[in-house]
Scaffold this active site. Structure first.
Site, PDB file in Angstrom:
ATOM      1  CG  PHE A 180      -1.815   1.101   1.438  1.00 21.32           C
ATOM      2  CD1 PHE A 180      -2.820   1.355   0.510  1.00 21.32           C
ATOM      3  CD2 PHE A 180      -1.745   1.907   2.567  1.00 21.32           C
ATOM      4  CE1 PHE A 180      -3.726   2.395   0.699  1.00 21.32           C
ATOM      5  CE2 PHE A 180      -2.653   2.951   2.764  1.00 21.32           C
ATOM      6  CZ  PHE A 180      -3.640   3.190   1.826  1.00 21.32           C
ATOM      7  CB  SER A 213       1.048  13.013  10.100  1.00 17.59           C
ATOM      8  OG  SER A 213       1.962  12.314  10.903  1.00 17.59           O
ATOM      9  CB  ILE A 266       6.067   1.265   0.469  1.00 13.54           C
ATOM     10  CG1 ILE A 266       5.801   2.744   0.131  1.00 13.54           C
ATOM     11  CG2 ILE A 266       4.859   0.388   0.115  1.00 13.54           C
ATOM     12  CD1 ILE A 266       4.764   3.445   1.006  1.00 13.54           C
ATOM     13  NE  ARG A 302      20.171 -12.641  37.164  1.00 18.30           N
ATOM     14  CZ  ARG A 302      21.464 -12.839  37.038  1.00 18.30           C
ATOM     15  NH1 ARG A 302      21.932 -14.019  36.605  1.00 18.30           N
ATOM     16  NH2 ARG A 302      22.322 -11.884  37.324  1.00 18.30           N
ATOM     17  CD  GLU A 330      -1.559   0.194   8.886  1.00 21.75           C
ATOM     18  OE1 GLU A 330      -2.769   0.282   9.127  1.00 21.75           O
ATOM     19  OE2 GLU A 330      -1.030  -0.797   8.385  1.00 21.75           O
ATOM     20  CB  THR A 352       2.199   9.369  14.774  1.00 17.71           C
ATOM     21  OG1 THR A 352       1.341  10.513  14.646  1.00 17.71           O
ATOM     22  CG2 THR A 352       3.188   9.353  13.614  1.00 17.71           C
ATOM     23  CB  SER A 353       0.906   8.065  19.623  1.00 18.90           C
ATOM     24  OG  SER A 353       1.316   6.725  19.757  1.00 18.90           O
TER      25      SER A 353
HETATM   26  C1  LIG Z   1       8.607   0.447   9.100  1.00 19.11           C
HETATM   27  C2  LIG Z   1       7.614   1.336   8.454  1.00 19.11           C
HETATM   28  C3  LIG Z   1       6.657   0.795   7.607  1.00 19.11           C
HETATM   29  C4  LIG Z   1       5.746   1.634   6.953  1.00 19.11           C
HETATM   30  N1  LIG Z   1       4.863   1.070   6.062  1.00 19.11           N
HETATM   31  C5  LIG Z   1       4.073   1.898   5.317  1.00 19.11           C
HETATM   32  C6  LIG Z   1       3.268   1.379   4.263  1.00 19.11           C
HETATM   33  O1  LIG Z   1       3.216   0.170   4.032  1.00 19.11           O
HETATM   34  N2  LIG Z   1       2.550   2.243   3.525  1.00 19.11           N
HETATM   35  C7  LIG Z   1       2.552   3.584   3.750  1.00 19.11           C
HETATM   36  O2  LIG Z   1       1.901   4.312   3.022  1.00 19.11           O
HETATM   37  N3  LIG Z   1       3.310   4.109   4.762  1.00 19.11           N
HETATM   38  C8  LIG Z   1       4.072   3.301   5.535  1.00 19.11           C
HETATM   39  N4  LIG Z   1       4.864   3.831   6.538  1.00 19.11           N
HETATM   40  C9  LIG Z   1       4.840   5.262   6.773  1.00 19.11           C
HETATM   41  C10 LIG Z   1       4.144   5.672   8.050  1.00 19.11           C
HETATM   42  O3  LIG Z   1       2.774   5.487   7.957  1.00 19.11           O
HETATM   43  C11 LIG Z   1       4.545   7.118   8.340  1.00 19.11           C
HETATM   44  O4  LIG Z   1       5.897   7.123   8.701  1.00 19.11           O
HETATM   45  C12 LIG Z   1       3.705   7.745   9.418  1.00 19.11           C
HETATM   46  O5  LIG Z   1       2.385   7.924   8.993  1.00 19.11           O
HETATM   47  C13 LIG Z   1       4.266   9.098   9.898  1.00 19.11           C
HETATM   48  O6  LIG Z   1       4.576   9.927   8.829  1.00 19.11           O
HETATM   49  P1  LIG Z   1       6.022  10.640   8.784  1.00 19.11           P
HETATM   50  O7  LIG Z   1       7.022   9.583   8.945  1.00 19.11           O
HETATM   51  O8  LIG Z   1       6.087  11.463   7.578  1.00 19.11           O
HETATM   52  O9  LIG Z   1       6.045  11.548  10.060  1.00 19.11           O
HETATM   53  P2  LIG Z   1       5.484  13.090  10.226  1.00 19.11           P
HETATM   54  O10 LIG Z   1       4.113  13.144   9.686  1.00 19.11           O
HETATM   55  O11 LIG Z   1       6.509  13.975   9.634  1.00 19.11           O
HETATM   56  O12 LIG Z   1       5.456  13.217  11.760  1.00 19.11           O
HETATM   57  C14 LIG Z   1       6.557  13.668  12.564  1.00 19.11           C
HETATM   58  C15 LIG Z   1       6.040  13.931  13.968  1.00 19.11           C
HETATM   59  O13 LIG Z   1       5.092  15.001  13.936  1.00 19.11           O
HETATM   60  C16 LIG Z   1       3.886  14.618  14.524  1.00 19.11           C
HETATM   61  N5  LIG Z   1       2.768  15.259  13.865  1.00 19.11           N
HETATM   62  C17 LIG Z   1       2.520  15.359  12.539  1.00 19.11           C
HETATM   63  N6  LIG Z   1       1.371  16.017  12.328  1.00 19.11           N
HETATM   64  C18 LIG Z   1       0.881  16.341  13.546  1.00 19.11           C
HETATM   65  C19 LIG Z   1      -0.280  17.014  14.006  1.00 19.11           C
HETATM   66  N7  LIG Z   1      -1.196  17.458  13.153  1.00 19.11           N
HETATM   67  N8  LIG Z   1      -0.451  17.156  15.336  1.00 19.11           N
HETATM   68  C20 LIG Z   1       0.453  16.675  16.192  1.00 19.11           C
HETATM   69  N9  LIG Z   1       1.563  16.036  15.836  1.00 19.11           N
HETATM   70  C21 LIG Z   1       1.764  15.842  14.518  1.00 19.11           C
HETATM   71  C22 LIG Z   1       3.840  13.102  14.320  1.00 19.11           C
HETATM   72  O14 LIG Z   1       2.949  12.492  15.228  1.00 19.11           O
HETATM   73  C23 LIG Z   1       5.289  12.745  14.556  1.00 19.11           C
HETATM   74  O15 LIG Z   1       5.514  12.644  15.931  1.00 19.11           O
HETATM   75  C24 LIG Z   1       5.749   2.996   7.212  1.00 19.11           C
HETATM   76  C25 LIG Z   1       6.696   3.546   8.093  1.00 19.11           C
HETATM   77  C26 LIG Z   1       7.633   2.736   8.690  1.00 19.11           C
HETATM   78  C27 LIG Z   1       8.645   3.366   9.580  1.00 19.11           C
END
Ligand SMILES: Cc1cc2nc3c(=O)[nH]c(=O)nc-3n(C[C@H](O)[C@H](O)[C@H](O)COP(=O)(O)OP(=O)(O)OC[C@H]3O[C@@H](n4cnc5c(N)ncnc54)[C@H](O)[C@@H]3O)c2cc1C
Ligand SMILES: Cc1cc2nc3c(=O)[nH]c(=O)nc-3n(C[C@H](O)[C@H](O)[C@H](O)COP(=O)(O)OP(=O)(O)OC[C@H]3O[C@@H](n4cnc5c(N)ncnc54)[C@H](O)[C@@H]3O)c2cc1C
Lengths: 261, 379
Positions: free
Chosen positions: B123, B132, B157, B268, B363, B365-366
């Site tokens: 996906f 995000s 991905i 342990r 999928e 973040t928290s």
């Molecule tokens: C091992 C792995 C597998 C993955 N697999 C897939 C996959 O199969 N398909 C796919 O499409 N994606 C995939 N991802 C991507 C994943 O979904 C994203 O990394 C994730 O959604 C966060 O996006 P970002 O990394 O750009 O972080 P950012 O969006 O840049 O976030 C950085 C920080 O800012 C915070 N933040 C951002 N916006 C806000 C807000 N509005 N309010 C408060 N805080 C905020 C976030 O919570 C985070 O703490 C994968 C990622 C990893 C690491």
């Protein structure tokens, strides 16, 4: 060729509790599985089916929950399931169990081979297989570790002994019991289980089987369990201290003293 | 109310556990070391029926429900979170959108092979500039002479280099914001499509994560998934279900932490007794057990709602949030209970900690889960 596999449902766990009132194992709340030895019996039957196109029927004596184990057997590759169940069967000893099984197997129609496990994990008398053969008036070979040849009306097997094996041949139908050396059972598949859901498993009770009431349940069981007790807890053993060299020296001396060496 | 699994669900759970112990456990260390899971494993899981579990029989599924699938994801992840995420991504966000939104032709072409494990799905949503904020997709798709032409890059991905098919989002109507996004079903052999370098990761090392590159990638017109402009809505729906699978994955990791910690604490010996006799350790174990059970309950509730065609988005977000944070806490405590040994890679808990952290990120973040929940509250 039609092969009947006799399976027993047993509790899964080595930490069973004993119900002193009933002199039996307290199975409340335990996961129930197919007696592990019977999975070898089943695997062997399914392999024969895959190699030469036999049909495999599984049969079991036991309460309602046994249905799940029969379906699991179907998920491993059996074709038909038969469930022998009646509240009055409770308290049957191995002889009575074999009697019930024999009438069930006769009712399910013609067959060529009956395969049992060498023993149940819980009851562990190892008597049901041979008693079943007696009830059916068939020859029996126990502890089979390999089927060398199987064809219409004939079987040749390797029978495990303490120091090797015997090659035994005989006519079919026959009852054999198998040991775990015979194969490596496959896992039941999720797919197989969901398919097995649709199979109708007939449930036969004492009157369906036309049983003699004097031959099953406590009344029909010449043996009864007088007492059941857990194995004594393991006593501490002895830890040998010191460097590896010292430990070996002490251990060898102790083994000599104990006349093991 | 009934908190019992059905007989069928219990049996499927036990079969998944048996499979994980017999056919996964012995290879976990090697897969993590080599940073790859052999393809045969997916073929085998397909043959066993793992991928078909939540799909209805009409499309070759087993019709066992999403709850049974969640149980299976938990059991697999309890042994290997790397395999767990590959499994979850393949089913929940790779294959599910094709099932939910695909045309008859798309379903006929892809569902069978995906459910049988002959083809893995991925996906592609996240982009370097759109994480995000997935609505900020920059990949574009334009219709040229009856063909779609895609340009852009997707990052992070799961299953990327293993996938035979990818569901990817792209902007088809620039300027229309989230309503200008559409999804496409992209066969891995489409001209102009390629997979970049695999990432080197903190955890989930055996799972496959890579970049997808679309450089004038040409697709037939019917590669569009569902309606034009429906992409945003589609991926929100897919992620709702996906969150249940990440929650289940997290519960699996948390349970593994508890299993390992309990066993270790009982054996342990320090200060002349098993460390499990110290109340400080007991309280950690009690908290781990409690939180794991609560996380599992919420995960199964969300799955149950989904199976009963009731709204489940809020519960899925809660389950994902709570379970992911639970497994991170559990992993930290597991390392603590193991002391110095927990910091060494001979014990599995350091891997659990590395694996767990992704659950709070992937999928959604928290922080994003909290946003979703708050939005559901009417904020
Ligand atoms: C091992 C792995 C597998 C993955 N697999 C897939 C996959 O199969 N398909 C796919 O499409 N994606 C995939 N991802 C991507 C994943 O979904 C994203 O990394 C994730 O959604 C966060 O996006 P970002 O990394 O750009 O972080 P950012 O969006 O840049 O976030 C950085 C920080 O800012 C915070 N933040 C951002 N916006 C806000 C807000 N509005 N309010 C408060 N805080 C905020 C976030 O919570 C985070 O703490 C994968 C990622 C990893 C690491
Ligand atoms: C002396 C004695 C008294 C008993 N009394 C009671 C009692 O009062 N109440 C009670 O609940 N239980 C009782 N049992 C337990 C139960 O009846 C036995 O477990 C049962 O007869 C099978 O014997 P086993 O477990 O020794 O099996 P074994 O003889 O060790 O089993 C050998 C093989 O026979 C087949 N087989 C065994 N049992 C079945 C079955 N039920 N269906 C299909 N195939 C089977 C399997 O292939 C198995 O591998 C008693 C057991 C003994 C030994």
């Amino acid at each position: 060729m039609r092969i009947v596999v006799s399976i027993k449902q047993v509790p899964e766990t080595t930490e069973v509790k004993i119900d002193p009132a009933k002199n039996s194992v307290d199975t409340e709340g335990l996961t129930r599985i197919i007696n592990p030895y019977d999975t070898y019996a089943l695997e062997e039957a399914v392999r024969i089916k895959e190699a030469s196109g036999a049909t495999v029927a599984v049969i079991s004596v036991g309460p309602e929950k046994v249905d799940e184990s029969l379906r699991e057997a179907l998920a491993m590759g059996a074709d038909e399931g038969f469930h022998l169940s009646d509240p009055a069967f409770e308290g049957s000893d191995p002889l009575a169990t074999a009697y019930i099984l024999a009438r069930g197997i006769e009712k399910l129609g013609p067959y060529d081979l009956v395969i049992c496990g060498r023993q149940a994990m819980d009851g562990a008398s190892g008597q049901v297989g041979p008693s079943l053969a007696e009830e059916l008036g068939l020859p029996c070979v126990t502890f089979v570790r390999k089927i060398e040849e199987l064809k219409e009306g004939y079987i040749r097997v390797q029978r495990m002994t303490d120091d090797g094996y015997e090659v035994v041949e005989g006519p079919l139908p026959m009852v054999i019991t198998v040991v775990k050396e015979i194969n490596e059972p496959r896992l039941a598949s999720l797919k197989g289980l969901m398919k097995a859901k649709r199979v109708t498993i007939p449930v036969w009770n004492a009157s369906d089987l036309g049983l003699d009431p004097a031959r099953y349940g406590p009344a029909g069981s010449p043996t009864s369990v007088a007492r059941l007790s857990p194995p004594p807890p393991r006593t501490g053993g002895e830890m040998i201290e010191g460097t590896p060299e010292e430990q070996v020296r002490i251990l060898v001396r102790k083994l000599r003293d104990a006349k093991v060496l | 109310m009934d908190f019992q699994l059905t007989g069928e669900q219990r049996m499927l759970q036990r079969m998944a556990r048996d499979f994980a112990l017999k056919e996964v456990q012995p290879h976990v260390a090697e897969w993590e070391e080599k940073k790859a899971i052999p393809r045969e494993v997916f073929a085998r899981m397909g043959e066993m029926g793992f991928f078909a579990l939540p799909f209805p029989e009409e499309v070759g599924g087993l019709g066992a429900g999403y709850l049974a699938y969640a149980l299976a994801v938990e059991e697999i992840s309890r042994v290997s979170a790397s395999l767990g995420i590959s499994y979850a991504a393949h089913v929940s966000i790779g294959t599910m959108p094709i099932y939910l939104f695909g045309s008859r032709v798309q379903k006929e072409r892809w569902l069978g092979p995906c459910l049988r494990g002959e083809v893995l799905a991925a996906f592609g949503l996240t982009e370097p500039g759109a994480g995000s904020d997935a609505g900020g997709t920059e990949t574009t798709a334009s219709l040229v002479d009856g063909e779609w032409v895609l340009n852009g890059t997707k990052c992070f991905i799961t299953n990327a280099s293993l996938a035979g098919v990818v569901v990817a989002t792209a902007v088809t109507e620039p300027g229309k914001g989230s309503r200008g996004i559409s999804s496409f079903v992209v066969p891995a052999d489409a001209p102009g499509f390629s997979v970049g370098q695999r990432y080197s990761k903190l955890g989930l090392r055996a799972s496959d994560t890579a970049e997808l590159v679309f450089a004038d990638c040409r697709l037939p017109e019917d590669a569009l998934l569902g309606e034009r402009g429906a992409g945003f809505r589609q991926f929100l729906t897919a992620l709702d279900g996906g969150r249940i699978s990440i929650a289940a994955l997290s519960v699996g990791i948390a349970q593994a932490c508890l299993d390992a910690s309990l066993e270790y604490a009982k054996t342990r010996v320090q200060f002349g007794q098993a460390i499990s006799k110290f109340q400080a350790i007991q309280f950690k174990l009690a908290d781990m057990a409690m939180e794991t059970e609560l996380a599992r309950l919420m995960t199964l509730k969300a799955a149950w709602l989904k199976d009963n065609h009731l709204p489940f988005g809020r519960e899925a977000a809660m389950a994902k949030l709570f379970a992911s944070e639970t497994c991170v806490r559990a992993a930290l405590q597991a390392v603590q209970i193991h002391g110095g040994y927990g910091y060494m890679d001979e014990y599995p808990v350091e891997r659990y900690l590395r694996d767990a952290k992704l659950m709070e990120i992937g999928e959604g973040t928290s922080e994003i889960q909290r946003l979703v929940i708050a939005r559901n509250l009417g904020c």
